[in-house]
Design a protein around this motif. Sequence first.
Motif, PDB file in Angstrom:
ATOM      1  N   ALA A 382      11.613 153.566  69.486  1.00 27.55           N
ATOM      2  CA  ALA A 382      12.569 154.864  69.576  1.00 27.55           C
ATOM      3  C   ALA A 382      13.377 154.495  68.455  1.00 27.55           C
ATOM      4  CB  ALA A 382      13.563 154.163  70.905  1.00 27.55           C
ATOM      5  N   ALA A 383      13.262 153.860  67.757  1.00 30.10           N
ATOM      6  CA  ALA A 383      14.565 153.749  65.868  1.00 30.10           C
ATOM      7  C   ALA A 383      13.646 154.744  65.307  1.00 30.10           C
ATOM      8  CB  ALA A 383      15.492 152.636  66.258  1.00 30.10           C
ATOM      9  N   GLN A 384      12.968 154.225  65.416  1.00 28.62           N
ATOM     10  CA  GLN A 384      11.856 154.938  64.460  1.00 28.62           C
ATOM     11  C   GLN A 384      11.248 156.109  64.961  1.00 28.62           C
ATOM     12  OE1 GLN A 384       9.088 152.014  65.108  1.00 28.62           O
ATOM     13  NE2 GLN A 384       8.516 150.886  62.752  1.00 28.62           N
ATOM     14  N   PHE A 385      10.937 156.876  65.857  1.00 29.76           N
ATOM     15  CA  PHE A 385      10.885 157.867  66.122  1.00 29.76           C
ATOM     16  C   PHE A 385      12.228 159.021  66.372  1.00 29.76           C
ATOM     17  CE2 PHE A 385      10.776 161.040  69.998  1.00 29.76           C
ATOM     18  CZ  PHE A 385       9.404 161.998  69.022  1.00 29.76           C
ATOM     19  N   THR A 386      13.072 158.385  67.034  1.00 31.57           N
ATOM     20  CA  THR A 386      14.661 159.251  66.199  1.00 31.57           C
ATOM     21  C   THR A 386      15.162 159.071  65.180  1.00 31.57           C
ATOM     22  OG1 THR A 386      15.758 158.525  68.414  1.00 31.57           O
ATOM     23  CG2 THR A 386      16.497 158.599  66.401  1.00 31.57           C
ATOM     24  N   GLN A 387      14.054 158.474  63.499  1.00 30.86           N
ATOM     25  CA  GLN A 387      14.449 158.535  62.731  1.00 30.86           C
ATOM     26  C   GLN A 387      13.599 159.755  61.591  1.00 30.86           C
ATOM     27  OE1 GLN A 387      13.170 154.745  60.264  1.00 30.86           O
ATOM     28  NE2 GLN A 387      13.393 155.935  58.563  1.00 30.86           N
ATOM     29  N   VAL A 388      12.864 159.052  62.511  1.00 35.99           N
ATOM     30  CA  VAL A 388      11.200 160.061  61.377  1.00 35.99           C
ATOM     31  C   VAL A 388      10.777 161.350  62.225  1.00 35.99           C
ATOM     32  CG1 VAL A 388      10.851 158.313  60.285  1.00 35.99           C
ATOM     33  CG2 VAL A 388       9.147 158.959  61.740  1.00 35.99           C
ATOM     34  N   LYS A 389      10.998 161.632  63.963  1.00 37.69           N
ATOM     35  CA  LYS A 389      10.544 163.071  64.214  1.00 37.69           C
ATOM     36  C   LYS A 389      11.035 164.790  63.585  1.00 37.69           C
ATOM     37  CE  LYS A 389      14.050 163.527  67.061  1.00 37.69           C
ATOM     38  NZ  LYS A 389      15.045 163.266  69.451  1.00 37.69           N
ATOM     39  N   LEU A 422       3.418 156.761  57.615  1.00 35.26           N
ATOM     40  CA  LEU A 422       3.196 155.994  59.018  1.00 35.26           C
ATOM     41  C   LEU A 422       2.898 154.810  58.239  1.00 35.26           C
ATOM     42  CD1 LEU A 422       2.997 157.658  61.990  1.00 35.26           C
ATOM     43  CD2 LEU A 422       5.545 157.535  60.975  1.00 35.26           C
ATOM     44  N   ASP A 423       2.101 154.390  57.720  1.00 39.39           N
ATOM     45  CA  ASP A 423       1.295 153.129  57.379  1.00 39.39           C
ATOM     46  C   ASP A 423       2.750 152.291  56.274  1.00 39.39           C
ATOM     47  OD1 ASP A 423      -0.936 150.662  56.330  1.00 39.39           O
ATOM     48  OD2 ASP A 423      -1.524 151.537  58.265  1.00 39.39           O
ATOM     49  N   GLN A 424       2.703 150.994  56.591  1.00 37.86           N
ATOM     50  CA  GLN A 424       3.195 150.199  55.598  1.00 37.86           C
ATOM     51  C   GLN A 424       2.654 149.785  53.830  1.00 37.86           C
ATOM     52  OE1 GLN A 424       3.025 145.636  57.681  1.00 37.86           O
ATOM     53  NE2 GLN A 424       5.049 145.655  55.327  1.00 37.86           N
ATOM     54  N   ARG A 425       1.319 150.244  53.982  1.00 36.00           N
ATOM     55  CA  ARG A 425       0.753 149.656  52.828  1.00 36.00           C
ATOM     56  C   ARG A 425       0.577 150.921  52.547  1.00 36.00           C
ATOM     57  NH1 ARG A 425      -4.396 147.883  55.768  1.00 36.00           N
ATOM     58  NH2 ARG A 425      -3.222 149.619  57.176  1.00 36.00           N
ATOM     59  N   ALA A 426       0.749 152.775  52.430  1.00 36.20           N
ATOM     60  CA  ALA A 426       1.749 153.232  51.740  1.00 36.20           C
ATOM     61  C   ALA A 426       2.234 153.890  50.936  1.00 36.20           C
ATOM     62  CB  ALA A 426       1.350 154.587  52.823  1.00 36.20           C
ATOM     63  N   GLY A 427       2.555 153.561  49.534  1.00 34.79           N
ATOM     64  CA  GLY A 427       3.305 154.196  48.715  1.00 34.79           C
ATOM     65  C   GLY A 427       4.371 155.053  49.045  1.00 34.79           C
ATOM     66  N   TYR A 428       4.286 155.836  49.875  1.00 29.46           N
ATOM     67  CA  TYR A 428       5.887 156.766  50.362  1.00 29.46           C
ATOM     68  C   TYR A 428       6.265 157.050  52.101  1.00 29.46           C
ATOM     69  CZ  TYR A 428       4.978 157.712  45.091  1.00 29.46           C
ATOM     70  OH  TYR A 428       5.323 157.093  43.255  1.00 29.46           O
ATOM     71  N   HIS A 429       5.686 155.505  52.066  1.00 31.88           N
ATOM     72  CA  HIS A 429       5.904 156.177  53.616  1.00 31.88           C
ATOM     73  C   HIS A 429       6.967 155.667  54.206  1.00 31.88           C
ATOM     74  CE1 HIS A 429       6.114 151.907  53.461  1.00 31.88           C
ATOM     75  NE2 HIS A 429       7.438 151.419  53.840  1.00 31.88           N
ATOM     76  N   LEU A 430       7.281 157.053  55.419  1.00 29.19           N
ATOM     77  CA  LEU A 430       8.714 156.984  55.724  1.00 29.19           C
ATOM     78  C   LEU A 430       9.513 156.048  56.553  1.00 29.19           C
ATOM     79  CD1 LEU A 430       8.749 160.978  57.112  1.00 29.19           C
ATOM     80  CD2 LEU A 430       8.729 160.415  55.091  1.00 29.19           C
ATOM     81  N   THR A 431       8.615 155.120  57.257  1.00 27.30           N
ATOM     82  CA  THR A 431       8.307 154.032  58.359  1.00 27.30           C
ATOM     83  C   THR A 431       8.063 153.631  58.340  1.00 27.30           C
ATOM     84  OG1 THR A 431       9.929 153.410  60.277  1.00 27.30           O
ATOM     85  CG2 THR A 431       8.342 155.004  60.356  1.00 27.30           C
ATOM     86  N   VAL A 432       7.467 152.081  58.964  1.00 28.32           N
ATOM     87  CA  VAL A 432       5.862 151.620  59.180  1.00 28.32           C
ATOM     88  C   VAL A 432       6.285 151.013  61.168  1.00 28.32           C
ATOM     89  CG1 VAL A 432       5.747 148.875  58.737  1.00 28.32           C
ATOM     90  CG2 VAL A 432       7.102 149.650  57.090  1.00 28.32           C
ATOM     91  N   ALA A 433       5.787 151.737  60.740  1.00 24.97           N
ATOM     92  CA  ALA A 433       4.912 151.955  62.418  1.00 24.97           C
ATOM     93  C   ALA A 433       3.442 151.353  62.532  1.00 24.97           C
ATOM     94  CB  ALA A 433       3.565 153.282  62.992  1.00 24.97           C
TER      95      ALA A 433
END
Length: 447
Positions: A382-389, A422-433
């Motif tokens: 829920a918190a991640q979705f609110t952050q990046v939707k 969304l992936d933790q391994r991506a250099g510029y991810h918005l969040t770690v899903a």
Amino acid sequence: MRSRSCRLVLGTLAIGLAAPLGATLPAPPAGATGTPTPRTGFETSRGARWTSGAEEEEFLTAVDRASARVRIDRIGSTKQGRPIRLVRIGAPAPERPADVRRGNSVLLVCSQHGDEPAGREACLTTVRNLAYSKAPATRRLLEHTNVLVLPTANPDGRAADTRGNSDGVDINRDHLALRTAEARAMAAVLRDYRPDTLYDLHEYGPTAPYYLKDLLSLWPRNLNTADGVHREATALSRDFVDPAVQRAGFSTGVYGIWTDPATGDPVKQVAGDGQERILRNTTGVKGSVGLLVEVRVDPLTAAEKADPALNNRRRVDSQLVALHGAFTFADRHRPRIEAATAAARLAGYTDHGPVYLGGADNEPPGDGEILADPPCAYRLDAAQFTQVKDELALHGVLWKREGDGAVVPLRQSLRALVPLLLDQRAGYHLTVAKPMNVCPRVVGGNG
């Protein structure tokens, strides 16, 4: 050769985009006898100064009122309240985004960096020339290709003559996170209009003696760019923009690579990687043909030191002739462009193949930079979705609500973009899903 080209282009307002597409001096449209053709502040001063914000507004208003080929929208506002405008041009002007999506389209992004004004001046002149020209070639072009123009992509930076916006942010490093009003406006245009070709106008300060070309260009290097899109983008640069610029007497090269002045061999790569947050790369990941164009600011000749207007005109002239090459590309390669972008946008629904988190078309990805078998989706709490939707929506990414959170599948048009966000391994991810291996299918819109 360069000084001769300057005299031809702006000295008579005859060369550049105006002449190849028709009139040597754009005439007022039918029914406007006696109405002066709009001129920018740059043109009326013969390059002695750049067009002011007030002059731009007056100029665009006059063009909009005079030509049925033009519609102008305010698509956003900067932090300081300046308008971000989108100009839509066609024969007739497209009324809605769906009209643009149905056919071929070109988007010009002008002066993302506020201290690089030459592209903006070339774009304003181009808007006027396309709107007013009576040449059959211009009408044929606009009957098959809609032209979208962001004449000033960074209004606060242009007013302050700064690279970044009013917060000092480089907008051309914000096309994933979308923290700035300017990048958000551009993302919405990419989502709603889905331009086939994006052409991004810039300027650069060279490093002697390795980096002195009058105009440099670069396509999307990001490895998630579909092969057909990459092929058309390199053709735009090498087969159309470069030859058009060279015919006008200017020199060309590839942006981001120093070359030996004696041999032309590469010496060092200094820029132009596959970083996904840069507009030309974001564009490629999203399935559009993209090109970055950089015009040389200095060093100045003795004549340009004595009269800065000469240097200003040279910079705008080289942008104008390069734009002619871009429009020739859109006209001659239209079926190929449309096929490449359509295939790229459909490929994500097949949901197979690797996603690249690093590397470029001239640099192999490193260890851990390839998702050889990507997850089928990512779960946001829920918190991640609110952050990046909001950012997901601006990009056009689809999701499925799950409780208070959401599931974002890879089986969608923007498949390659999802892990970058969304992936933790991506250099510029918005969040770690959370990666998922068993996934629902998402069809249609978000919800």
